[in-house]
Design an enzyme around this catalytic site. Structure first.
Site, short mmCIF file in Angstrom:
data_model
loop_
_atom_site.label_atom_id
_atom_site.label_comp_id
_atom_site.label_asym_id
_atom_site.label_seq_id
_atom_site.Cartn_x
_atom_site.Cartn_y
_atom_site.Cartn_z
N LYS A 49 0.82 -1.19 0.00
CA LYS A 49 0.00 0.00 0.00
C LYS A 49 0.86 1.25 0.00
O LYS A 49 0.41 2.34 -0.32
CB LYS A 49 -0.88 0.02 1.27
CG LYS A 49 -1.83 -1.12 1.37
CD LYS A 49 -2.60 -1.05 2.71
CE LYS A 49 -3.30 -2.33 3.01
NZ LYS A 49 -3.74 -2.39 4.42
N GLU A 105 7.85 2.56 -6.22
CA GLU A 105 8.03 2.03 -4.86
C GLU A 105 8.13 3.17 -3.85
O GLU A 105 8.66 4.23 -4.17
CB GLU A 105 9.33 1.22 -4.81
CG GLU A 105 9.15 -0.27 -4.78
CD GLU A 105 8.71 -0.81 -3.41
OE1 GLU A 105 7.95 -0.13 -2.68
OE2 GLU A 105 9.13 -1.92 -3.07
N ASP A 109 14.65 -0.50 1.52
CA ASP A 109 15.44 -0.67 2.74
C ASP A 109 16.52 -1.71 2.44
O ASP A 109 17.58 -1.36 1.93
CB ASP A 109 14.49 -1.08 3.87
CG ASP A 109 15.19 -1.24 5.21
OD1 ASP A 109 16.35 -0.78 5.35
OD2 ASP A 109 14.60 -1.82 6.13
N LYS A 137 17.09 3.99 1.73
CA LYS A 137 17.83 4.11 2.99
C LYS A 137 19.31 3.83 2.75
O LYS A 137 19.67 2.80 2.21
CB LYS A 137 17.28 3.12 4.02
CG LYS A 137 15.94 3.53 4.57
CD LYS A 137 15.61 2.71 5.79
CE LYS A 137 14.16 2.92 6.17
NZ LYS A 137 13.77 2.06 7.29
N PHE A 158 13.58 4.29 10.86
CA PHE A 158 12.25 3.89 10.44
C PHE A 158 11.42 5.16 10.28
O PHE A 158 11.33 5.98 11.18
CB PHE A 158 11.60 2.93 11.43
CG PHE A 158 10.42 2.23 10.82
CD1 PHE A 158 10.62 1.10 10.02
CD2 PHE A 158 9.14 2.71 10.99
CE1 PHE A 158 9.54 0.48 9.41
CE2 PHE A 158 8.05 2.08 10.38
CZ PHE A 158 8.25 0.97 9.59
N VAL A 159 10.81 5.32 9.12
CA VAL A 159 10.06 6.55 8.84
C VAL A 159 8.61 6.24 8.48
O VAL A 159 8.29 5.13 8.05
CB VAL A 159 10.71 7.37 7.70
CG1 VAL A 159 12.06 7.93 8.12
CG2 VAL A 159 10.86 6.53 6.42
N ASP A 165 3.70 3.50 6.57
CA ASP A 165 2.95 3.24 7.81
C ASP A 165 3.80 2.56 8.87
O ASP A 165 4.87 2.02 8.59
CB ASP A 165 1.79 2.29 7.51
CG ASP A 165 2.29 0.87 7.25
OD1 ASP A 165 3.19 0.70 6.41
OD2 ASP A 165 1.80 -0.07 7.92
P1 IMP Z 1 13.00 -4.05 1.87
O1 IMP Z 1 12.55 -5.33 1.23
O2 IMP Z 1 13.84 -4.30 3.09
O3 IMP Z 1 13.70 -3.13 0.90
O4 IMP Z 1 11.73 -3.34 2.44
C1 IMP Z 1 10.86 -2.65 1.63
C2 IMP Z 1 9.48 -2.54 2.22
O5 IMP Z 1 9.49 -2.51 3.65
C3 IMP Z 1 8.89 -1.20 1.79
O6 IMP Z 1 8.20 -1.33 0.56
C4 IMP Z 1 8.02 -0.83 2.96
O7 IMP Z 1 6.72 -1.38 2.83
C5 IMP Z 1 8.71 -1.45 4.16
N1 IMP Z 1 9.59 -0.48 4.84
C6 IMP Z 1 10.94 -0.48 4.87
N2 IMP Z 1 11.42 0.55 5.59
C7 IMP Z 1 10.34 1.23 6.02
C8 IMP Z 1 10.18 2.43 6.83
O8 IMP Z 1 11.12 3.08 7.28
N3 IMP Z 1 8.89 2.81 7.05
C9 IMP Z 1 7.81 2.14 6.58
N4 IMP Z 1 7.91 1.03 5.83
C10 IMP Z 1 9.18 0.57 5.55
MG MG Z 2 4.67 -1.39 4.97
#
Ligand code: IMP
Ligand code: MG
Length: 186
Positions: A49, A105, A109, A137, A158-159, A165
């Site tokens: 979302k 996107e 992270d 990040k 974390f934002v 959310d």
């Molecule tokens: P990744 O697979 O670790 O890159 O995480 C990506 C997904 O994790 C994003 O599409 C978000 O839904 C969630 N996410 C990662 N960091 C944050 C944050 O700081 N705040 C909110 N959602 C996050």
């Molecule tokens: Mg999320």
């Protein structure tokens, strides 16, 4: 004028990207995408979302007849970190064959969600596939990701806000802020 009393929340910390800065950068990305995709209007694929606010602004900043589709993914893991195991919860309606696909996107992270998505979408034989991520990040990605369009590089806190959310809250905060409240258990 609506009240911003609800934003004086002790769980909301420092503003990482202010509203006017967000809007200015989205307009710049829109101009860049308008130039790059001039002769081949893209299909925007929003990852729900989190991307819903960004995609809505970005789509209107692109002066081309774009199409829009959405998909939802769920990653197994805790509330604030990903495990890398991703599942498609809602798939696209569109056929990607020979389309110019631009994945929209919210935040990258670890990059695990995106690398899974990229593999899965490339298997559908689009004419091209690029990624536009609002936030990346710093220092968190283990593998090199090919991110052509990035809004902002931010510190690894974390934002929340602008679609992002914690436990489904704060998506409608108009800017990006550090979340400094308790980590919910899921
Ligand atoms: P990744 O697979 O670790 O890159 O995480 C990506 C997904 O994790 C994003 O599409 C978000 O839904 C969630 N996410 C990662 N960091 C944050 C944050 O700081 N705040 C909110 N959602 C996050
Ligand atoms: Mg999320």
């Amino acid at each position: 004028m609506t009240s911003d009393r609800w934003l004086h929340d002790p769980d909301l910390g420092q503003v990482v990207v202010a509203e006017d800065v967000l809007h200015k950068r989205v307009a710049e990305l829109g101009d860049e995408l308008t130039a790059d995709y001039e002769d081949r209007p893209p299909l925007l694929v929003g990852v729900l979302k989190g991307a819903f606010v960004f995609m809505s602004d970005l789509a209107r900043a692109i002066a081309l007849p774009v199409e829009v589709d959405v998909m939802a993914v769920a990653s197994y893991g805790s509330a604030t970190t990903t495990s890398g195991v991703v599942r498609i919860v809602k798939d696209l309606d569109s056929d990607l064959t020979d389309r110019h696909v631009l994945v929209v996107e919210d935040i990258v992270d670890s990059g695990l969600t995106l690398s899974y998505l990229r593999r899965s979408l490339l298997a559908r034989r689009p004419a091209s596939l690029e990624v536009c991520a609002l936030l990346v990040k710093e220092g968190r990605q283990r593998a090199k990701l090919d991110l052509k369009y990035v809004g902002f590089h931010i510190p690894p806190d974390f934002v929340v806000g602008y679609g992002l959310d914690v436990a489904e809250r704060y998506r409608n905060v108009p800017d990006i802020r550090v979340y400094q409240g308790p980590v919910p258990v899921d």
